[in-house]
Design an enzyme around this catalytic site. Sequence first.
Site, PDB file in Angstrom:
ATOM      1  N   ARG A 234       0.862  -1.185   0.000  1.00  0.00           N
ATOM      2  CA  ARG A 234       0.000   0.000   0.000  1.00  0.00           C
ATOM      3  C   ARG A 234       0.899   1.236   0.000  1.00  0.00           C
ATOM      4  NH1 ARG A 234      -3.420  -2.675  -1.604  1.00  0.00           N
ATOM      5  NH2 ARG A 234      -5.458  -3.172  -0.723  1.00  0.00           N
ATOM      6  N   GLU A 263      -2.486   7.540  -4.896  1.00  0.00           N
ATOM      7  CA  GLU A 263      -2.826   6.889  -6.160  1.00  0.00           C
ATOM      8  C   GLU A 263      -4.306   7.007  -6.524  1.00  0.00           C
ATOM      9  OE1 GLU A 263      -1.693   2.756  -5.052  1.00  0.00           O
ATOM     10  OE2 GLU A 263      -3.756   2.224  -5.526  1.00  0.00           O
ATOM     11  N   HIS A 295      -0.591  -0.104  -9.825  1.00  0.00           N
ATOM     12  CA  HIS A 295      -1.341  -1.082  -9.013  1.00  0.00           C
ATOM     13  C   HIS A 295      -1.832  -2.256  -9.875  1.00  0.00           C
ATOM     14  CE1 HIS A 295      -3.429  -1.224  -4.892  1.00  0.00           C
ATOM     15  NE2 HIS A 295      -3.388  -2.440  -5.381  1.00  0.00           N
TER      16      HIS A 295
HETATM   17  P1  NAD Z   1      -1.791 -11.207   4.859  1.00  0.00           P
HETATM   18  O1  NAD Z   1      -2.847 -10.734   5.783  1.00  0.00           O
HETATM   19  O2  NAD Z   1      -1.763 -12.652   4.459  1.00  0.00           O
HETATM   20  O3  NAD Z   1      -0.341 -10.853   5.453  1.00  0.00           O
HETATM   21  C1  NAD Z   1      -0.031  -9.633   6.042  1.00  0.00           C
HETATM   22  C2  NAD Z   1       1.060  -9.894   7.069  1.00  0.00           C
HETATM   23  O4  NAD Z   1       1.487  -8.623   7.583  1.00  0.00           O
HETATM   24  C3  NAD Z   1       0.595 -10.742   8.264  1.00  0.00           C
HETATM   25  O5  NAD Z   1       1.487 -11.823   8.459  1.00  0.00           O
HETATM   26  C4  NAD Z   1       0.625  -9.766   9.418  1.00  0.00           C
HETATM   27  O6  NAD Z   1       0.966 -10.374  10.668  1.00  0.00           O
HETATM   28  C5  NAD Z   1       1.712  -8.795   8.974  1.00  0.00           C
HETATM   29  N1  NAD Z   1       1.671  -7.527   9.683  1.00  0.00           N
HETATM   30  C6  NAD Z   1       0.597  -6.849  10.157  1.00  0.00           C
HETATM   31  N2  NAD Z   1       0.997  -5.723  10.776  1.00  0.00           N
HETATM   32  C7  NAD Z   1       2.349  -5.707  10.681  1.00  0.00           C
HETATM   33  C8  NAD Z   1       3.338  -4.802  11.147  1.00  0.00           C
HETATM   34  N3  NAD Z   1       3.008  -3.702  11.858  1.00  0.00           N
HETATM   35  N4  NAD Z   1       4.632  -5.068  10.873  1.00  0.00           N
HETATM   36  C9  NAD Z   1       4.969  -6.194  10.178  1.00  0.00           C
HETATM   37  N5  NAD Z   1       4.079  -7.094   9.731  1.00  0.00           N
HETATM   38  C10 NAD Z   1       2.781  -6.840   9.977  1.00  0.00           C
HETATM   39  O7  NAD Z   1      -1.900 -10.260   3.568  1.00  0.00           O
HETATM   40  P2  NAD Z   1      -1.329 -10.541   2.114  1.00  0.00           P
HETATM   41  O8  NAD Z   1      -2.373 -11.252   1.303  1.00  0.00           O
HETATM   42  O9  NAD Z   1       0.022 -11.139   2.210  1.00  0.00           O
HETATM   43  O10 NAD Z   1      -1.262  -9.054   1.547  1.00  0.00           O
HETATM   44  C11 NAD Z   1      -0.334  -8.120   2.070  1.00  0.00           C
HETATM   45  C12 NAD Z   1      -0.671  -6.736   1.559  1.00  0.00           C
HETATM   46  O11 NAD Z   1      -0.460  -6.696   0.144  1.00  0.00           O
HETATM   47  C13 NAD Z   1      -2.167  -6.372   1.710  1.00  0.00           C
HETATM   48  O12 NAD Z   1      -2.399  -5.774   2.973  1.00  0.00           O
HETATM   49  C14 NAD Z   1      -2.390  -5.400   0.593  1.00  0.00           C
HETATM   50  O13 NAD Z   1      -2.218  -4.094   1.113  1.00  0.00           O
HETATM   51  C15 NAD Z   1      -1.272  -5.690  -0.403  1.00  0.00           C
HETATM   52  N6  NAD Z   1      -1.766  -6.146  -1.714  1.00  0.00           N
HETATM   53  C16 NAD Z   1      -1.380  -5.463  -2.850  1.00  0.00           C
HETATM   54  C17 NAD Z   1      -1.795  -5.899  -4.102  1.00  0.00           C
HETATM   55  C18 NAD Z   1      -1.383  -5.219  -5.396  1.00  0.00           C
HETATM   56  O14 NAD Z   1      -1.982  -5.490  -6.456  1.00  0.00           O
HETATM   57  N7  NAD Z   1      -0.373  -4.373  -5.404  1.00  0.00           N
HETATM   58  C19 NAD Z   1      -2.633  -7.013  -4.198  1.00  0.00           C
HETATM   59  C20 NAD Z   1      -2.996  -7.700  -3.028  1.00  0.00           C
HETATM   60  C21 NAD Z   1      -2.556  -7.256  -1.789  1.00  0.00           C
END
Ligand code: NAD
Length: 334
Positions: A234, A263, A295
């Site tokens: 993000r 964005e 994105h």
């Molecule tokens: P997920 O929920 O499986 O994993 C997120 C991880 O982050 C978890 O293990 C959680 O414990 C950890 N976390 C939470 N707070 C934290 C902190 N303060 N410090 C360190 N780690 C922390 O999510 P995911 O499916 O792996 O997705 C991750 C992120 O990717 C989403 O939140 C989303 O913002 C982003 N995303 C982007 C796209 C894109 O097209 N660019 C697509 C999907 C997801």
Amino acid sequence: MKVAVFSTKSYDRSFFEKAAEGSGHELRFFEPHLTRETAPLARGAEAVCIFVNDSADAETLAAVKEEGVRFVALRCAGFNNVDLAAAHRLGMSVARVPAYSPHAVAEYTIGLILALNRKLCRAHNRVRDGNFSLEGLLGFDLQGKTAGVVGTGAIGAAVVKILKGFGMHVLTYDLRQNPACLADGAEYVSVDELFAASDIITLHCPLTPETRHLVDADRIASLKPGCMLINTSRGALVDARAVIDGLKSGQIGSLGLDVYEEEADLFFEDLSNYMLQDDVFARLLTFPNVLITGHQAFFTEEALSAIAETTIANLTGFEKQGRPEHEVSIEAIG
Ligand code: NAD
């Protein structure tokens, strides 16, 4: 159930129409983002289906509630654009698509790393221009280097696996350890250690009040000089102004972004006939060692199918049981 689908593109429509076949849901597609002003488009719908740059703040939620909406179906993993406390107060349920294809985002992240390191975009432009010089295109072997992965959920864990395949030493930071990453040979360290020791850092944690501007001026000062920074998570995880200073000083060696804090006014639209108004974004585009995409990390056939199918299942779960499978609980506010 009648559903108002906001921020619709042609690809959303085709994947959602296919997934909704036989479900009984009536989808109405709208191109505008959901905002306080566009909320009346939801009139008569029981659910809104929204994406990353739609706004479900308290005012907008109250406005769609007025139109009859009781359910917010996010067709993405992140839910930072929804005021969960307000939804809870209004008695609205919120659901998301927690993991549609972690591989889509993980593989794209690796694509950014490789393209930046080996300067593929510059090289391609040069060759098209008849310039076959290699000056300025020098990269480094990934093998033996240290990568830092912040957030080891579904996407982070998939990234760890691929980076280990390159023979990299992988440092990880998360609030909780993922056994799959440990099994793949990742080493959990403190966030400070990760930032100080990594040649490449990639962000995969959600945007929360704690992670907003996780990469700020202080953090950039602590980097290994010349570090590559990748953000496909993000935009607001990164302070873009501080990053510009880091790029100018060379503290950040290269930057790959698929997300940007501001964005919402830019991405997913063709603005090529308009003057770019965002000076920070414009400055970022001037660096030869910066690669920005709009994105698109999630944008694979598999991911779009899974997003549509899970969203339809969430709608059906809400309609039939009053509770979608992937409900975002109020505790998720943190
Ligand atoms: P997920 O929920 O499986 O994993 C997120 C991880 O982050 C978890 O293990 C959680 O414990 C950890 N976390 C939470 N707070 C934290 C902190 N303060 N410090 C360190 N780690 C922390 O999510 P995911 O499916 O792996 O997705 C991750 C992120 O990717 C989403 O939140 C989303 O913002 C982003 N995303 C982007 C796209 C894109 O097209 N660019 C697509 C999907 C997801």
